[in-house]
Write an enzyme that holds these catalytic residues in place. Structure first.
Site, PDB file in Angstrom:
ATOM      1  N   GLU A 195      -5.012  10.146   4.358  1.00 21.87           N
ATOM      2  CA  GLU A 195      -5.304  11.102   5.417  1.00 21.87           C
ATOM      3  C   GLU A 195      -4.265  12.207   5.481  1.00 21.87           C
ATOM      4  O   GLU A 195      -3.172  12.103   4.910  1.00 21.87           O
ATOM      5  CB  GLU A 195      -5.389  10.417   6.788  1.00 21.87           C
ATOM      6  CG  GLU A 195      -4.071  10.004   7.395  1.00 21.87           C
ATOM      7  CD  GLU A 195      -3.509   8.714   6.875  1.00 21.87           C
ATOM      8  OE1 GLU A 195      -2.331   8.720   6.452  1.00 21.87           O
ATOM      9  OE2 GLU A 195      -4.233   7.690   6.882  1.00 21.87           O
ATOM     10  N   ALA A 206      -6.914   3.112   7.623  1.00 20.64           N
ATOM     11  CA  ALA A 206      -5.491   3.302   7.905  1.00 20.64           C
ATOM     12  C   ALA A 206      -5.305   3.916   9.292  1.00 20.64           C
ATOM     13  O   ALA A 206      -5.831   3.401  10.277  1.00 20.64           O
ATOM     14  CB  ALA A 206      -4.864   4.155   6.797  1.00 20.64           C
ATOM     15  N   TYR A 207      -4.602   5.047   9.385  1.00 18.81           N
ATOM     16  CA  TYR A 207      -4.278   5.648  10.679  1.00 18.81           C
ATOM     17  C   TYR A 207      -5.529   6.003  11.467  1.00 18.81           C
ATOM     18  O   TYR A 207      -5.584   5.827  12.690  1.00 18.81           O
ATOM     19  CB  TYR A 207      -3.417   6.891  10.435  1.00 18.81           C
ATOM     20  CG  TYR A 207      -2.904   7.575  11.679  1.00 18.81           C
ATOM     21  CD1 TYR A 207      -2.488   6.841  12.794  1.00 18.81           C
ATOM     22  CD2 TYR A 207      -2.804   8.958  11.738  1.00 18.81           C
ATOM     23  CE1 TYR A 207      -1.997   7.473  13.933  1.00 18.81           C
ATOM     24  CE2 TYR A 207      -2.311   9.597  12.871  1.00 18.81           C
ATOM     25  CZ  TYR A 207      -1.916   8.851  13.957  1.00 18.81           C
ATOM     26  OH  TYR A 207      -1.442   9.482  15.078  1.00 18.81           O
ATOM     27  N   SER A 208      -6.535   6.494  10.792  1.00 17.61           N
ATOM     28  CA  SER A 208      -7.777   6.874  11.470  1.00 17.61           C
ATOM     29  C   SER A 208      -8.367   5.710  12.251  1.00 17.61           C
ATOM     30  O   SER A 208      -8.860   5.886  13.374  1.00 17.61           O
ATOM     31  CB  SER A 208      -8.797   7.397  10.451  1.00 17.61           C
ATOM     32  OG  SER A 208     -10.017   7.718  11.080  1.00 17.61           O
ATOM     33  N   LYS A 209      -8.317   4.523  11.688  1.00 15.05           N
ATOM     34  CA  LYS A 209      -8.857   3.346  12.371  1.00 15.05           C
ATOM     35  C   LYS A 209      -8.091   3.065  13.656  1.00 15.05           C
ATOM     36  O   LYS A 209      -8.691   2.706  14.680  1.00 15.05           O
ATOM     37  CB  LYS A 209      -8.814   2.126  11.455  1.00 15.05           C
ATOM     38  CG  LYS A 209      -9.389   0.853  12.078  1.00 15.05           C
ATOM     39  CD  LYS A 209      -9.336  -0.299  11.088  1.00 15.05           C
ATOM     40  CE  LYS A 209      -9.903  -1.568  11.734  1.00 15.05           C
ATOM     41  NZ  LYS A 209      -9.074  -2.030  12.859  1.00 15.05           N
ATOM     42  N   ASP A 237       0.821  -1.209   0.000  1.00 15.35           N
ATOM     43  CA  ASP A 237       0.000   0.000   0.000  1.00 15.35           C
ATOM     44  C   ASP A 237       0.858   1.263   0.000  1.00 15.35           C
ATOM     45  O   ASP A 237       0.485   2.274  -0.603  1.00 15.35           O
ATOM     46  CB  ASP A 237      -0.925   0.003   1.215  1.00 15.35           C
ATOM     47  CG  ASP A 237      -2.105  -0.946   1.048  1.00 15.35           C
ATOM     48  OD1 ASP A 237      -2.320  -1.411  -0.083  1.00 15.35           O
ATOM     49  OD2 ASP A 237      -2.796  -1.222   2.047  1.00 15.35           O
ATOM     50  N   GLY A 238       2.011   1.228   0.671  1.00 13.71           N
ATOM     51  CA  GLY A 238       2.902   2.379   0.672  1.00 13.71           C
ATOM     52  C   GLY A 238       3.419   2.687  -0.722  1.00 13.71           C
ATOM     53  O   GLY A 238       3.556   3.863  -1.104  1.00 13.71           O
TER      54      GLY A 238
END
Length: 270
Positions: free
Chosen positions: A123, A162-165, A45-46
């Site tokens: 994000e 992603a980070y939000s989760k 994904d990166g």
């Protein structure tokens, strides 16, 4: 069809790229790293995020397809041992794709009249180094709250996984064109009070953040970091642009979520 290959430098990815390039050449595809019709990412994904930012100004005609060579990726449909099948699929391509919403971020600085503009696939965050972030938050230009804490994360529906989760945000179906704001370690006591809950904002609304004057803010735009400029305001909204993925395998969004985070598709037999 002109193809660009975007990959990381891990040994497994480099081996896959050599094989993929050979198979595409045998199938008479042409390569164009600067102005492709299709971008194939090889990595995870990166790597796909990196490719998105490289070709962000060509989103009106570029489609993406991801091959992962490590851990299971959320954006990647193909494994490195399926490259021959991928090439066969590309030969009968009919232009099919699925589009996901993006985050539009405009940053206005105290020391410049020229704002910066970014597109985000996942994000954008704002934090401070060694101090509490203090900022007023507006929704659709109406004051919402005075935030105190480590930072704020504004994500897209695809970025909600992603980070939000990890911050306790909800997972949002990408067909819903919405933004999500999640707080990072907010301060809540008798003096300072925030909603202390993720909020989901409709596509016709914007989120405006006005931080107090400081020169130690750290901003992230997907995997990129911007540092140390005094910020006047940040405006987040759904972008006019969208990212298009070449989806040859129809995978329901919730199947992707289950595959990425649960890993066992078992039904309760009781």
């Amino acid at each position: 069809m002109k193809i660009a290959i975007h990959n990381n430098n891990k040994a497994k990815s480099l081996k896959a790229v050599r094989y993929l390039r050979a198979e595409l050449t045998k199938a008479n595809f042409s390569f164009d790293q600067n102005h492709p019709d299709m971008v194939i990412t090889v990595g995870g994904d990166g790597t796909l995020l990196s490719a998105f930012h490289r070709y962000y100004d060509q989103l009106d005609h570029v489609r993406f397809v991801g091959v992962h060579t490590g851990h299971l990726g959320f954006y990647t449909d193909w494994r490195d041992y399926e490259l021959k099948e991928l090439v066969r699929t590309l030969r009968v391509d009919s232009g099919q794709s699925v589009a996901y919403p993006l985050l539009d971020l405009t940053i206005t600085y105290m020391d410049s009249q020229k704002p910066d503009h970014f597109l985000c696939l996942n994000e954008a965050t704002i934090k401070r180094l060694g101090s509490t972030l203090r900022a007023n938050v507006y929704i659709k230009d109406t004051f919402f709250e005075s935030f105190r804490g480590d930072g704020l994360c504004i994500s897209t529906p695809t970025g909600s996984t992603a980070y939000s989760k990890s911050l306790g945000g909800a997972v949002i179906q990408p067909r819903l064109e919405a933004l999500q704001m999640t707080e990072i370690a907010s301060i809540n006591n008798r003096v300072y009070r925030t909603l202390s809950s993720p909020i989901i904002v409709a596509s016709d609304e914007n989120i405006l953040v006005k931080p107090t004057i400081a020169d130690d803010y750290v901003l992230t735009v997907d995997q990129f970091t911007l540092k140390h400029r005094p910020i006047k305001k940040l405006e987040y909204k759904i972008a006019k642009e969208r990212i298009h993925f070449a989806r040859y395998r129809h995978k329901h969004f919730w199947n992707r979520v289950e595959r990425a985070f649960i890993g066992a598709n078992h039904e309760d037999e009781n």
